[in-house]
Design a protein around this motif. Structure first.
Motif, mmCIF file in Angstrom:
data_model
loop_
_atom_site.group_PDB
_atom_site.id
_atom_site.type_symbol
_atom_site.label_atom_id
_atom_site.label_comp_id
_atom_site.label_asym_id
_atom_site.label_seq_id
_atom_site.Cartn_x
_atom_site.Cartn_y
_atom_site.Cartn_z
ATOM 1 N N HIS A 128 0.934 -0.928 -0.243
ATOM 2 C CA HIS A 128 0.387 0.074 0.377
ATOM 3 C C HIS A 128 0.608 1.129 0.142
ATOM 4 N N LYS B 141 -13.313 0.924 0.524
ATOM 5 C CA LYS B 141 -12.620 -0.298 1.296
ATOM 6 C C LYS B 141 -12.825 -0.434 2.443
ATOM 7 N N THR C 156 -11.676 3.260 -5.283
ATOM 8 C CA THR C 156 -13.170 2.162 -4.527
ATOM 9 C C THR C 156 -12.886 2.347 -3.398
ATOM 10 N N GLU D 268 -8.964 0.998 -3.041
ATOM 11 C CA GLU D 268 -9.098 0.141 -4.305
ATOM 12 C C GLU D 268 -8.313 0.746 -4.944
ATOM 13 N N ASN E 76 -7.950 -0.460 -8.718
ATOM 14 C CA ASN E 76 -8.673 -1.862 -10.413
ATOM 15 C C ASN E 76 -8.462 -2.977 -9.560
ATOM 16 N N GLY E 77 -9.212 -3.140 -8.589
ATOM 17 C CA GLY E 77 -9.116 -4.250 -7.864
ATOM 18 C C GLY E 77 -7.717 -4.817 -7.688
ATOM 19 N N ASP E 78 -7.371 -4.201 -6.780
ATOM 20 C CA ASP E 78 -5.501 -4.649 -6.802
ATOM 21 C C ASP E 78 -4.987 -3.526 -5.178
ATOM 22 N N TYR E 79 -4.342 -2.603 -5.838
ATOM 23 C CA TYR E 79 -2.972 -1.779 -5.213
ATOM 24 C C TYR E 79 -3.914 -0.678 -4.028
ATOM 25 N N GLN E 80 -3.459 -0.872 -2.790
ATOM 26 C CA GLN E 80 -4.293 -0.248 -1.988
ATOM 27 C C GLN E 80 -3.612 1.211 -1.694
#
Length: 129
Positions: free
Chosen positions: A8, A32, A30, A48, A50-54
């Motif tokens: 992250h 979370k 996004t 989030e 693209n569904g990955d990195y934070q």
């Protein structure tokens, strides 16, 4: 040691609601998990990409200023990869975000540009190409 990936990136903002709006509504990250930590008078929002990195967005009362120009010691900038840089720049301009002119990296021939978050943190868009 076997580093697997970046887990992250943490960002401290001066105005939580303004930065939350920027990273969520304008950049499209996004949310979370959001918590308010009473003992620290601090918000923490996990975002989030693209569904990955934070990205962890923090607020603290009266955080000290930090030089953010590219040649300052420390973290230089945060970079996001995009598919079509012209489209991304057009969108940011529509959102009233000031964006530098698109440049071409002389080593990779890839297009890139910079803009800033509400606290002046430099953010780069780099075209996948």
């Amino acid at each position: 040691m076997n580093l697997l990936k970046i887990h992250h990136v943490a960002i401290i903002c001066s105005d939580f609601q303004k930065s939350k709006d920027f990273y969520v509504r304008i950049l499209g990250l996004t949310p979370k998990n959001e918590v308010y930590r009473v003992e620290r008078d601090s918000y923490k929002l996990d975002l989030e990409v693209n569904g990955d990195y934070q990205i962890e967005l923090f607020s603290f009362p009266d955080p000290p200023g930090r030089p953010s120009y590219p040649e300052a010691a420390g973290l230089r900038h945060l970079a996001f990869e995009v598919g079509e840089i012209e489209q991304a720049v057009h969108y940011l301009i529509e959102q009233k975000v000031k964006v530098e002119a698109i440049r071409v990296d002389p080593l990779t021939n890839k297009k890139f540009t910079f803009f800033a978050d509400p606290d002046g943190l430099p953010i780069e868009l780099y075209e996948r190409g």
